[in-house]
Motif scaffolding. Structure first.
Motif, PDB file in Angstrom:
ATOM      1  N   GLU A  81      26.700  25.643  64.835  1.00 56.12           N
ATOM      2  CA  GLU A  81      25.376  24.993  64.873  1.00 56.12           C
ATOM      3  C   GLU A  81      25.210  24.038  63.690  1.00 56.12           C
ATOM      4  N   THR A  82      25.679  24.470  62.524  1.00 55.72           N
ATOM      5  CA  THR A  82      25.537  23.632  61.329  1.00 55.72           C
ATOM      6  C   THR A  82      26.330  22.337  61.497  1.00 55.72           C
ATOM      7  N   SER A  83      27.540  22.442  62.055  1.00 58.58           N
ATOM      8  CA  SER A  83      28.352  21.229  62.264  1.00 58.58           C
ATOM      9  C   SER A  83      27.680  20.301  63.262  1.00 58.58           C
ATOM     10  N   GLY A  84      27.127  20.881  64.322  1.00 61.35           N
ATOM     11  CA  GLY A  84      26.445  20.072  65.339  1.00 61.35           C
ATOM     12  C   GLY A  84      25.244  19.365  64.740  1.00 61.35           C
ATOM     13  N   LEU A  85      24.484  20.120  63.952  1.00 58.65           N
ATOM     14  CA  LEU A  85      23.291  19.547  63.323  1.00 58.65           C
ATOM     15  C   LEU A  85      23.702  18.424  62.368  1.00 58.65           C
ATOM     16  N   ALA A  86      24.795  18.654  61.638  1.00 62.57           N
ATOM     17  CA  ALA A  86      25.260  17.655  60.674  1.00 62.57           C
ATOM     18  C   ALA A  86      25.626  16.351  61.387  1.00 62.57           C
ATOM     19  N   SER A  87      26.308  16.463  62.526  1.00 63.12           N
ATOM     20  CA  SER A  87      26.683  15.250  63.269  1.00 63.12           C
ATOM     21  C   SER A  87      25.440  14.513  63.722  1.00 63.12           C
TER      22      SER A  87
END
Ligand code: HEM
Length: 428
Positions: free
Chosen positions: A244-250
């Motif tokens: 989720e954190t990676s998705g949010l970062a993108s």
């Protein structure tokens, strides 16, 4: 002559900038504004061949964005469709429905007014002060370049992007920040050719995936180890998993880089081109108390001349000029009957500029509210951060109570988000 002036809703420089970015889109946005001026021309929601449904009506646009049953960000026409192809189907839950609701609830505190101010101060303080010195010494500042550098620095700070192996010296520096900004720009360019359809070719998917991998390389370490006062640390503390954190970062990367840089350069140019900088300076000189004329206490930022200009700049520039949605279920909007599987483009720029020309002291426009940040459950997550960024730049540029002038400028050609690629200003 008066009729000519009324025909164009914004400054010639802004129109030129929109045209250089994408001529076809500029035409559509202007047609949208014209249709708004003559409501007798028919329904506020119309079908345009090759594009689908469009509307430039702020009330209709908000109704679409708030009707989560009939419209979706995931289907053909919405950005969720793009992301699912790039990141994988797991994005679908993160973008809409229960997963999205959960993500938004957890991330509510990520960009409050106070957190945003601190983030800007920490990531930009020294660099903004150095830029201020250049102007004070009588030099020329390329505000467009500075905006890209600053936004790149913010992304590096937010995502914990580590120093590249081949990089020497302090990190981040301007060169590194610009590289990060440009990487985000390349990712957004993948979306450039999706006005007709949001289905990507295998080549586009591979390019986008490579860019995302590059940008999010530092996330696993940051998510595990970063202190709780950083964005990645806060994501972990809020219970967001690594995926989720990676998705949010993108998402942050794409949603918050070009849009913010565009608004920074364009608001600066608008203040100078319209002469409204003089009105803003006069208001700053007069100072504003903490109490409104009614005797009521003001909300944070309310009555502050720069905050007012930030809002007005966002209205007139509306960097995310259009917002797309897929139609999930047959629905009637503004007298038009839309069918499941259709798509609709909300001409946000046209809807917002129709309220009138750029005025430093224009009060809040109730009809458009803050449509430049969207509406409904996908309302911009970084709105407070974007406002803090623009405000910080403007305060530095006009800190000496002296007007600026534009020495040289160039608009970016063939870009998704219209922007100045050069905007050299000076106080002399
Ligand atoms: C002037 C600058 C900005 C503008 C004009 C802008 C505009 C928008 C708009 C119109 C949307 C809604 C898109 C839709 O409904 O399809 C949006 C969503 C979003 N924005 Fe911004 N944005 C800006 C800056 C930022 C910044 C600085 C960040 C974060 C660092 C950010 C993060 C996001 C995120 C994460 C979303 C998705 C929210 C969701 O789907 O729930 N934006 N933005």
């Amino acid at each position: 002559m008066a009729a000519v002036i009324q025909t164009f809703p914004t400054t010639p420089h802004e129109l030129g900038l929109l045209y250089r970015a994408r001529p076809a889109m500029a035409g559509l946005l202007l047609a949208g504004t014209a249709a708004r001026s003559w409501p007798a021309m028919g329904s506020p929601v119309r079908k345009v061949p090759g594009i689908g449904w469009v509307t430039a009506d702020p009330v209709m646009a908000r109704a679409v964005l708030q009707d989560h049953r009939s419209f979706t960000i995931l289907g053909e026409g919405g950005v969720g469709d793009l992301w699912a192809q790039i990141l994988g189907d797991w994005v679908l839950d993160l973008f809409d429905g229960a997963g999205h609701h959960d993500l938004r609830s957890r991330t509510r505190e990520l960009f409050t007014e106070a957190v945003s101010r601190d983030l800007v101060h920490a990531a930009w303080g020294e660099r903004v002060a150095a830029a201020g010195e250049v102007l004070r010494a009588g030099g020329t500042l390329d505000v467009a370049h500075l905006a890209r550098v600053l936004v790149g620095r913010m992304v590096i700070g937010l995502l914990g992007i580590p120093r590249p192996a081949q990089h020497h010296g302090t990190w981040p520096d301007d060169e590194g920040a610009l590289q990060v900004f440009e990487t985000g720009e390349r990712l957004a360019t993948v979306a450039l050719n999706t006005a007709g359809s949001t289905t990507l070719t295998p080549d586009q998917v591979a390019t986008a995936q490579g860019i995302v991998a590059e940008l999010t390389a530092g996330i696993p370490d940051g998510w595990r180890d970063a202190p709780p006062d950083t964005l990645l640390g806060r994501c972990r503390e809020l219970g967001l998993g690594l995926t989720e954190t990676s998705g949010l970062a993108s998402l942050l990367m794409v949603a918050g880089t070009e849009t913010a840089a565009s608004a920074m350069g364009r608001t600066t140019a608008l203040l100078i081109d319209t002469g409204e900088q003089h009105r803003m300076l006069a208001a700053m000189r007069a100072g504003t108390g903490a109490v409104a004329s009614t005797g009521r206490l003001l909300n944070p930022g309310e009555g502050d001349p720069v905050e007012n200009v930030v809002r007005e700049g966002l209205r007139v520039t509306s960097p995310a000029s259009v917002i797309g949605r897929g139609v999930a279920a047959d629905v009637e909007v503004g007298g038009a009957r839309l069918r499941a599987g259709d798509r609709i483009m909300l001409l946000v720029w046209s809807a917002n500029v129709a309220a009138g020309p750029f005025r430093a002291d224009r009060p809040y426009v109730r009809e458009s509210r803050q449509l430049w940040f969207g509406a409904g459950r996908h309302l911009c997550l970084g709105a407070a951060l974007a406002r803090a960024e623009i405000g910080t730049l403007l305060r530095m540029l006009w800190s000496e109570d002296r007007p600026l002038r534009v020495i040289r400028r160039r608009a970016a050609r063939g870009v998704l988000i219209p922007a100045w690629s050069e905007l050299h200003v000076s106080r002399t």
